[in-house]
Scaffold this active site. Structure first.
Site, short mmCIF file in Angstrom:
data_model
loop_
_atom_site.label_atom_id
_atom_site.label_comp_id
_atom_site.label_asym_id
_atom_site.label_seq_id
_atom_site.Cartn_x
_atom_site.Cartn_y
_atom_site.Cartn_z
N SER A 1 0.84 -1.19 0.00
CA SER A 1 0.00 0.00 0.00
C SER A 1 0.88 1.25 0.00
CB SER A 1 -0.95 -0.07 1.20
OG SER A 1 -1.94 0.92 1.12
N HIS B 1 -6.72 -5.96 -1.23
CA HIS B 1 -5.57 -5.10 -1.00
C HIS B 1 -4.51 -5.87 -0.24
CE1 HIS B 1 -3.83 -1.12 -0.90
NE2 HIS B 1 -3.70 -1.14 0.43
N ASP C 1 -8.27 -3.56 -7.18
CA ASP C 1 -7.93 -3.01 -5.86
C ASP C 1 -8.64 -1.66 -5.68
OD1 ASP C 1 -6.65 -1.87 -3.61
OD2 ASP C 1 -4.73 -2.79 -4.11
#
Length: 548
Positions: free
Chosen positions: A234, A488, A459
């Site tokens: 991320s 994710h 995502d």
């Protein structure tokens, strides 16, 4: 990339070789492109050289950190401002667990960042102690190293508001009904920015992604590693991209998973608008799954009916907060975990189903605050403060309310699930009192080894286009795409097509001759009901907040 519905709130090498590696400054091109430039480049080389000589005094972790032996903890000292390496310093909390293989199998340390901004990586070594099967092979070769980034947790933590006030509920509905509602939210955002300045102003100008990348290079040197092995998920992918730009010759292995778009035009205002669109897409995917499993949940047998039930639930919570504490904002805080992670699909659906069957306790426990959990509330407030501080400091944000209003009103018409909540969360950046930088031009070619990029096509938190963009910018990178999937954090899922390539890269340094497309991981199945589902749902909500 972290997000949560917060506004409407209240606001192994010999010493000589090690020093040589530590003193290597970023390339001239990278230094010219980084905010501050040559001064920071010299500063990080000085700080890394000091860290290499000092090392880390490893010891058993403090009892309240929740990290049992054989995990060890310590600190690394870094400059607050890399342009002034002999000035004020802060300490970064780090932890490690030694590789489980032989000395001859060891390849160094693997440093991890889970995302955020604001996420702590200190849980990373527990992947070894819990015998996580996905990481058994890798842990034979690497010490697993986690750390709290600057401002986070045990690393000079920052704060913007009293944590107990921060978690109080119910908060205002993030979707405004009137101009008056917008004025209230704007005032809350302004007050939040002021609170950050009052409580943590000394840190705010230095809470940037380039500084975190520099911190990682100092940690690398302190660990005794000539080159960096890194896994970022991320927001951790943006840190990885920035590190690769500043220190391309310091990279040994670099994996980025679920990629923040590194374009200067995206960081950070446009990235959040793009996120609103992607969340709507994944919200629709989840509704279709819930409808397909109507025999288990009895919410609705078509996506349209599931949406109707959502709107009905939202309206009821707005009129009379469930359990006195769960309004629309709290519902969104729970339900957004489903678009984030497939692992949340079944648990959130079950909590909803139980509520419709007359059990509101599970929903209140999952979505409402726990005022008795003071440590958790401190962590939650800190995570949000760091999120805000980093995104506000990394880039210049629009200051015109008319632009914010126009852009979010337009988006909300077609993508209503997240848009206004996201807007209010980021609005403090419009009145941010500390310096806002120009984002680094991410990209590396000369000196950077092959890197691995992993991404799912659907995502929500970090849209697929970000992986494509970073792939273009990191010469020699290889992109592994999980097609028709949207969870994710792909490297944490069971998908041999992905898992085998991660292992091959980390253990042997090998990548495929071309980019690879993988079939999706297994679709979730309906889950348990009652208190167990509520507990899982609450954990899912917290994971969505902190992007673990």
């Amino acid at each position: 990339m972290r997000r949560t519905a917060i506004f409407g709130v209240t606001g192994g090498v010999i010493a000589g070789a090690l020093i040589t590696g530590a003193l290597a400054a970023p390339t001239a091109g990278a230094a010219e492109r980084t905010p501050g430039g040559a001064a920071e480049a010299r500063g990080v080389a000085v700080a890394a050289a000091k860290a290499a000589m000092q090392g880390i005094d490893w010891a058993d972790c403090p009892a309240d950190w929740g990290l049992a032996k054989p995990i060890q903890c310590g600190y690394v000292t870094v400059p607050l401002d890399y342009a002034k390496p002999n000035g004020r310093t802060i300490k970064l909390a780090v932890d490690r667990i030694a590789n489980t293989g032989t000395a001859s199998e060891r390849q160094g340390s693997l440093i991890y960042n889970p995302g955020g901004p604001g996420g702590s990586g200190l849980r990373f070594p527990t992947r070894v102690t819990t015998k996580n099967p996905l990481w058994t092979k890798t842990s034979k070769a690497y010490d697993f190293v986690g750390f709290d980034p600057r401002g986070v947790g045990h690393s000079a933590a920052i704060s913007c508001v009293d944590p107990q006030e921060f978690v109080k509920a119910p908060k205002l509905d993030p979707v405004p009904d009137s101009e008056a509602d917008k004025r209230v939210q704007r005032e809350l955002a302004r007050e939040y920015a002021e609170g950050c300045a009052e409580r943590s102003g000394w840190m705010l100008p230095h809470m940037t992604t380039p500084n975190t990348a520099r911190d990682i290079d100092v940690i690398r040197a302190a660990l005794g590693d000539k080159k960096l092995n890194y896994l970022g998920v991320s927001y951790g992918t943006y840190i990885g991209g920035v590190y690769a730009t500043l220190f391309p010759t310091h990279v040994r292995r670099l994996i980025v998973d679920s990629v923040v778009n590194p374009s200067r035009e995206k960081i950070w205002y446009q990235a959040n608008l793009d996120q609103d669109v992607a969340f709507e897409t994944r919200w629709n995917d989840w509704k279709a799954w819930v409808a397909k499993n109507d025999a288990a949940y009895h919410i609705g047998d078509t996506p349209a009916k599931v949406q109707q039930q959502w709107e009905k639930l939202r309206a009821a919570a707005k009129k009379s907060p469930i359990g006195g504490v769960v309004g629309p904002a709290e519902l969104l805080g729970l339900f957004q975990s489903a678009p984030y992670y497939d692992s949340s699909w079944a648990t959130v659906a079950q909590v909803w189903s139980d509520y419709l069957a007359g059990d509101e306790k599970a929903l209140v426990e999952a979505a409402g605050p726990d005022m008795s959990d003071t440590a958790g509330n401190i962590a939650s407030e800190n995570g949000n403060a760091v999120y805000t501080a980093v995104e506000c400091a990394d880039a210049k944000w629009p200051t015109s309310w008319s632009k914010w209003d126009r852009d979010n009103t337009r988006l909300h018409r077609d993508y209503p699930f997240l848009t206004w909540s996201n807007a209010w969360m980021n609005l403090p950046c419009a009145t941010w009192g500390a310096k806002q930088r120009t984002p680094l031009e991410v990209g590396a070619a000369k000196g950077l080894p092959e890197t691995l990029i992993v991404q799912s096509t659907r995502d929500a938190a970090t849209p697929y286009e970000g992986a494509v963009e970073l792939h273009k910018r990191l010469k020699g990178s290889r992109l592994v795409t999980e097609k028709d999937a949207g969870s994710h954090g792909v490297t944490g899922l069971v998908n041999p097509c992905v898992n085998d390539r991660v292992d091959a890269y980390l253990l042997k340094g090998t990548v495929d001759a071309t980019d690879v497309t993988c079939a999706p991981h297994a679709t979730p199945v309906p889950a348990k009901s009652g208190a167990a589902a509520a507990k899982d749902a609450k954990a899912a909500k917290e994971a969505a907040v902190l992007v673990k």
